[in-house]
Motif scaffolding. Sequence first.
Motif, PDB file in Angstrom:
ATOM      1  N   GLY A  33      15.752   7.039  -9.032  1.00 24.58           N
ATOM      2  CA  GLY A  33      16.730   5.961  -9.169  1.00 24.58           C
ATOM      3  C   GLY A  33      17.673   5.882  -7.994  1.00 24.58           C
ATOM      4  O   GLY A  33      18.041   4.788  -7.539  1.00 24.58           O
ATOM      5  N   LEU A  34      18.072   7.047  -7.460  1.00 20.28           N
ATOM      6  CA  LEU A  34      18.974   7.077  -6.307  1.00 20.28           C
ATOM      7  C   LEU A  34      18.319   6.428  -5.090  1.00 20.28           C
ATOM      8  O   LEU A  34      18.969   5.678  -4.338  1.00 20.28           O
ATOM      9  CB  LEU A  34      19.362   8.517  -5.995  1.00 20.28           C
ATOM     10  CG  LEU A  34      20.261   8.732  -4.778  1.00 20.28           C
ATOM     11  CD1 LEU A  34      21.593   8.023  -4.950  1.00 20.28           C
ATOM     12  CD2 LEU A  34      20.474  10.224  -4.512  1.00 20.28           C
ATOM     13  N   GLY A  35      17.033   6.718  -4.886  1.00 22.23           N
ATOM     14  CA  GLY A  35      16.337   6.122  -3.741  1.00 22.23           C
ATOM     15  C   GLY A  35      16.336   4.608  -3.801  1.00 22.23           C
ATOM     16  O   GLY A  35      16.551   3.928  -2.776  1.00 22.23           O
ATOM     17  N   ALA A  36      16.115   4.056  -5.006  1.00 16.28           N
ATOM     18  CA  ALA A  36      16.139   2.599  -5.163  1.00 16.28           C
ATOM     19  C   ALA A  36      17.534   2.042  -4.920  1.00 16.28           C
ATOM     20  O   ALA A  36      17.702   0.998  -4.265  1.00 16.28           O
ATOM     21  CB  ALA A  36      15.642   2.221  -6.555  1.00 16.28           C
ATOM     22  N   ALA A  37      18.563   2.732  -5.433  1.00 13.13           N
ATOM     23  CA  ALA A  37      19.937   2.250  -5.269  1.00 13.13           C
ATOM     24  C   ALA A  37      20.365   2.245  -3.806  1.00 13.13           C
ATOM     25  O   ALA A  37      21.098   1.342  -3.362  1.00 13.13           O
ATOM     26  CB  ALA A  37      20.889   3.119  -6.097  1.00 13.13           C
ATOM     27  N   LEU A  38      19.914   3.230  -3.020  1.00  9.50           N
ATOM     28  CA  LEU A  38      20.319   3.323  -1.617  1.00  9.50           C
ATOM     29  C   LEU A  38      19.787   2.171  -0.765  1.00  9.50           C
ATOM     30  O   LEU A  38      20.442   1.754   0.199  1.00  9.50           O
ATOM     31  CB  LEU A  38      19.856   4.666  -1.029  1.00  9.50           C
ATOM     32  CG  LEU A  38      20.578   5.919  -1.538  1.00  9.50           C
ATOM     33  CD1 LEU A  38      19.942   7.172  -0.973  1.00  9.50           C
ATOM     34  CD2 LEU A  38      22.060   5.859  -1.175  1.00  9.50           C
ATOM     35  N   SER A  74      11.275 -12.011   2.986  1.00  6.66           N
ATOM     36  CA  SER A  74      10.773 -11.634   1.653  1.00  6.66           C
ATOM     37  C   SER A  74       9.973 -10.333   1.680  1.00  6.66           C
ATOM     38  O   SER A  74       9.867  -9.648   0.664  1.00  6.66           O
ATOM     39  CB  SER A  74       9.906 -12.764   1.083  1.00  6.66           C
ATOM     40  OG  SER A  74       8.811 -13.038   1.943  1.00  6.66           O
ATOM     41  N   ASN A  75       9.399  -9.976   2.848  1.00  2.00           N
ATOM     42  CA  ASN A  75       8.597  -8.749   2.930  1.00  2.00           C
ATOM     43  C   ASN A  75       9.432  -7.494   2.682  1.00  2.00           C
ATOM     44  O   ASN A  75       8.895  -6.437   2.316  1.00  2.00           O
ATOM     45  CB  ASN A  75       7.930  -8.625   4.298  1.00  2.00           C
ATOM     46  CG  ASN A  75       6.834  -9.648   4.494  1.00  2.00           C
ATOM     47  OD1 ASN A  75       6.323 -10.207   3.524  1.00  2.00           O
ATOM     48  ND2 ASN A  75       6.476  -9.906   5.735  1.00  2.00           N
ATOM     49  N   VAL A  76      10.737  -7.602   2.856  1.00  3.64           N
ATOM     50  CA  VAL A  76      11.603  -6.429   2.727  1.00  3.64           C
ATOM     51  C   VAL A  76      11.664  -5.937   1.286  1.00  3.64           C
ATOM     52  O   VAL A  76      12.092  -4.806   1.026  1.00  3.64           O
ATOM     53  CB  VAL A  76      13.014  -6.778   3.256  1.00  3.64           C
ATOM     54  CG1 VAL A  76      13.793  -7.612   2.243  1.00  3.64           C
ATOM     55  CG2 VAL A  76      13.788  -5.510   3.627  1.00  3.64           C
ATOM     56  N   MET A  77      11.215  -6.758   0.322  1.00  3.38           N
ATOM     57  CA  MET A  77      11.184  -6.320  -1.077  1.00  3.38           C
ATOM     58  C   MET A  77      10.341  -5.052  -1.257  1.00  3.38           C
ATOM     59  O   MET A  77      10.594  -4.246  -2.144  1.00  3.38           O
ATOM     60  CB  MET A  77      10.626  -7.433  -1.964  1.00  3.38           C
ATOM     61  CG  MET A  77      11.574  -8.574  -2.237  1.00  3.38           C
ATOM     62  SD  MET A  77      12.993  -8.056  -3.220  1.00  3.38           S
ATOM     63  CE  MET A  77      13.862  -9.624  -3.370  1.00  3.38           C
ATOM     64  N   VAL A  78       9.352  -4.882  -0.405  1.00  2.00           N
ATOM     65  CA  VAL A  78       8.481  -3.718  -0.504  1.00  2.00           C
ATOM     66  C   VAL A  78       9.272  -2.436  -0.221  1.00  2.00           C
ATOM     67  O   VAL A  78       8.977  -1.376  -0.779  1.00  2.00           O
ATOM     68  CB  VAL A  78       7.293  -3.855   0.470  1.00  2.00           C
ATOM     69  CG1 VAL A  78       6.403  -2.616   0.427  1.00  2.00           C
ATOM     70  CG2 VAL A  78       6.480  -5.097   0.131  1.00  2.00           C
ATOM     71  N   LEU A  79      10.286  -2.530   0.641  1.00  2.00           N
ATOM     72  CA  LEU A  79      11.114  -1.364   0.946  1.00  2.00           C
ATOM     73  C   LEU A  79      11.811  -0.852  -0.302  1.00  2.00           C
ATOM     74  O   LEU A  79      11.939   0.370  -0.496  1.00  2.00           O
ATOM     75  CB  LEU A  79      12.147  -1.724   2.017  1.00  2.00           C
ATOM     76  CG  LEU A  79      13.132  -0.623   2.429  1.00  2.00           C
ATOM     77  CD1 LEU A  79      12.385   0.561   3.026  1.00  2.00           C
ATOM     78  CD2 LEU A  79      14.154  -1.166   3.423  1.00  2.00           C
ATOM     79  N   LEU A  80      12.239  -1.757  -1.185  1.00  2.00           N
ATOM     80  CA  LEU A  80      12.887  -1.353  -2.426  1.00  2.00           C
ATOM     81  C   LEU A  80      11.904  -0.609  -3.340  1.00  2.00           C
ATOM     82  O   LEU A  80      12.275   0.346  -4.026  1.00  2.00           O
ATOM     83  CB  LEU A  80      13.438  -2.587  -3.143  1.00  2.00           C
ATOM     84  CG  LEU A  80      14.252  -2.353  -4.427  1.00  2.00           C
ATOM     85  CD1 LEU A  80      15.407  -1.403  -4.174  1.00  2.00           C
ATOM     86  CD2 LEU A  80      14.761  -3.678  -4.975  1.00  2.00           C
ATOM     87  N   LEU A  81      10.650  -1.032  -3.310  1.00  3.69           N
ATOM     88  CA  LEU A  81       9.631  -0.381  -4.133  1.00  3.69           C
ATOM     89  C   LEU A  81       9.248   0.999  -3.590  1.00  3.69           C
ATOM     90  O   LEU A  81       8.837   1.876  -4.340  1.00  3.69           O
ATOM     91  CB  LEU A  81       8.385  -1.265  -4.216  1.00  3.69           C
ATOM     92  CG  LEU A  81       8.572  -2.596  -4.946  1.00  3.69           C
ATOM     93  CD1 LEU A  81       7.363  -3.487  -4.738  1.00  3.69           C
ATOM     94  CD2 LEU A  81       8.808  -2.357  -6.417  1.00  3.69           C
ATOM     95  N   ILE A 113       0.831  -1.214   0.000  1.00  3.52           N
ATOM     96  CA  ILE A 113       0.000   0.000   0.000  1.00  3.52           C
ATOM     97  C   ILE A 113       0.864   1.261   0.000  1.00  3.52           C
ATOM     98  O   ILE A 113       0.554   2.244  -0.685  1.00  3.52           O
ATOM     99  CB  ILE A 113      -0.952  -0.006   1.220  1.00  3.52           C
ATOM    100  CG1 ILE A 113      -2.016  -1.101   1.060  1.00  3.52           C
ATOM    101  CG2 ILE A 113      -1.629   1.358   1.392  1.00  3.52           C
ATOM    102  CD1 ILE A 113      -2.857  -1.301   2.295  1.00  3.52           C
ATOM    103  N   ILE A 114       1.965   1.232   0.749  1.00  8.56           N
ATOM    104  CA  ILE A 114       2.826   2.422   0.859  1.00  8.56           C
ATOM    105  C   ILE A 114       3.417   2.820  -0.493  1.00  8.56           C
ATOM    106  O   ILE A 114       3.246   3.961  -0.946  1.00  8.56           O
ATOM    107  CB  ILE A 114       3.925   2.199   1.917  1.00  8.56           C
ATOM    108  CG1 ILE A 114       3.291   1.993   3.298  1.00  8.56           C
ATOM    109  CG2 ILE A 114       4.902   3.386   1.938  1.00  8.56           C
ATOM    110  CD1 ILE A 114       4.284   1.603   4.375  1.00  8.56           C
ATOM    111  N   PRO A 115       4.133   1.916  -1.192  1.00  5.58           N
ATOM    112  CA  PRO A 115       4.651   2.332  -2.510  1.00  5.58           C
ATOM    113  C   PRO A 115       3.559   2.606  -3.543  1.00  5.58           C
ATOM    114  O   PRO A 115       3.781   3.387  -4.478  1.00  5.58           O
ATOM    115  CB  PRO A 115       5.531   1.146  -2.941  1.00  5.58           C
ATOM    116  CG  PRO A 115       5.113   0.007  -2.100  1.00  5.58           C
ATOM    117  CD  PRO A 115       4.634   0.584  -0.814  1.00  5.58           C
TER     118      PRO A 115
END
Length: 489
Positions: A151-156, A170-177, A118-120
Amino acid sequence: MAVSTLKTAVGQFFGLVLGAVAVKLLAVLAGPAGVGLYSILRHLQQMLSSVASIGGQNAVVQGLSSHQGISKRQFFISSFYVFFVASLLLSIGVFIFADFIAAWIFEGEHTSAIRWLIIPIVLGALLFFFRGVLTAEMEFGALSIVTMLTGLGAALVALPVGLAYARGNSNVMVLLLAGGPLLGLIAAFFYVRRIGYFKDVKSVSPTGATRAAIVRFLRVALPSLLSLFLTLGSVLIVRSYIVRYYGLEGAGQFDAAWSISAMYLALFLTSLQSYLLPELSKVNDGRDLHFALAKAFHFSLLIALPLIGCLVVMKPLIVSILFSREFLPSLDVLRWVLVGDFVRVLGWVISTALVARADMRGFAMAEALWSLIFMSVSLFLLPYGLEWVGFAYFVSYVFYLVFLASRLRLHHGLVLKKRKLLYWLAGFLIASLIAWLCWDDRELYSWHFILILPALVFSFLIMGADERIFAQHLMNRLRLRLSGLSGRR
C-alpha cells in the motif's frame, strides 16, 4: 483463529488505508475518467498476474501446508519455476497481442500502456508466490508488513501519476500499478529467505524440481487458474461493456463501488483465509474438518454483520472520503453489492474448505457458475442503468452459495447445523432491512447510526460465553495500550 486473523488484518488495514490514499489522490487529480482507466488497467494486470501465477497463491499454500521435509522443498522449487516460466511466456504474449487487447477493451487506444503493463504483471505474479509461502508457514506478522509496504508503494507514486495524467500522459498509470507490488515483493523475498528458503544459489537450482511435485502443484493450480480466469475475465468483459455504454466515467463509478467492497472484504476475508486455508489443509478427520468449518462460519458471521451494517449506513460518507462527491452515483451500484457481500461471506468460507480438501472441481464449477450468471445478468440489464450490475452481483452470489452448500453436503458429507443456518438467515434479514431503510440516501444522517445497533446486539447474542470473555480481554489489552501511549505523550 481470532488472533491469527487479527495479525493479518492489521497489515491489511494499513495497506488498504495507504491504497485508499493513492486512489483518493487519483480521484481528485484525474476524476472519474482517470479512475476508470486505472481500474481497467488494474483489473487486466490482476487477471494476467493470476494467469502468470497459474491461479494465484492458493496452490502454493495448499501444497506447502500438506507436505513435510524433502517433498516440501521439492514442491517449493518446482512451483517457483512454474511461476517463473509462466511469467516469461505471458510477458511475450502480452507484448505480441497488445494491439488486439487494446482494440477489444479500449477500441484501439492505450496500446503502449498495455505493453508497459508487463512489468506490474510479473511483479504481481512473484508477489503471489512469496505471499503463498509466507501464508503456508503462518508468518502472519511478515504478511502484515508486506501488505503495508504494498500500500505504501502505491501511495508514494499516486501524486506524480495523477499530475502526469492530468497533463495528458495516460501511460503513467502503469507506474501506479508497479509501485505497489515492488516494495512488498522486496520485503517478501527477505522474509522468505529468513525462514530458510533461497539461502544460496544451490538451494534454488532447477535440479531440485521434480515432475511429481509439478504435477501436484498443477493439480490444484490449474482449476484455480480456470476459476480465476473465468471470474476476472467475466468482470473484465462487464467493465468493457460499461465503457461502451457509459464511457470511462461510468467505469470509474462502477470501480468506486467495486473497490469499496474489495477493500473491506480483503481486510476481513483475506485475513481469515490466511489462517483457515493452511489450517484446514492439515486436517484429515471429517469430525475435525466439520468443527473447524463451523468455527470459521461462526466467527465470520460475528464480524461480517456489524461490519456490513456500518458500511451500508455510512456509504455516502465513505464514497466521499475515499473518492469524491463526483462518485456519489456509484451508490446505486454499491447498495446492491453490500447486500451481496453478506451472502458472499458464507460462500467464501465454504469455497476455502473445498480448496483445502483439494476439491478443485467443485471450486472451479462454483466460480464458473458465478461468472456466467454475473456476466449474463449484467450484460442483459446494463442498457437499463449502471446500478443493475450491482443487482447481478447479488443474484450471482445467491446461486454461488446454494451450489457450494450442496457440494459440501453431497461430496464431503458436511452440513452446518440448523441453528447456525438460522443465525445466518436472521443476519441476512437484518442486513437487508438496514439496506432498505437507507436505500436512496445520498447523505449520512445522524439517525442512521441507530440502524447499526440491531447488528451489534445480534452478534453479541450469538457469542458464546468464552467468546465474550475473549472479546473483553482484547478490549482491555487495547485500552491498556492506548492509555500507555497517552501516558508517554
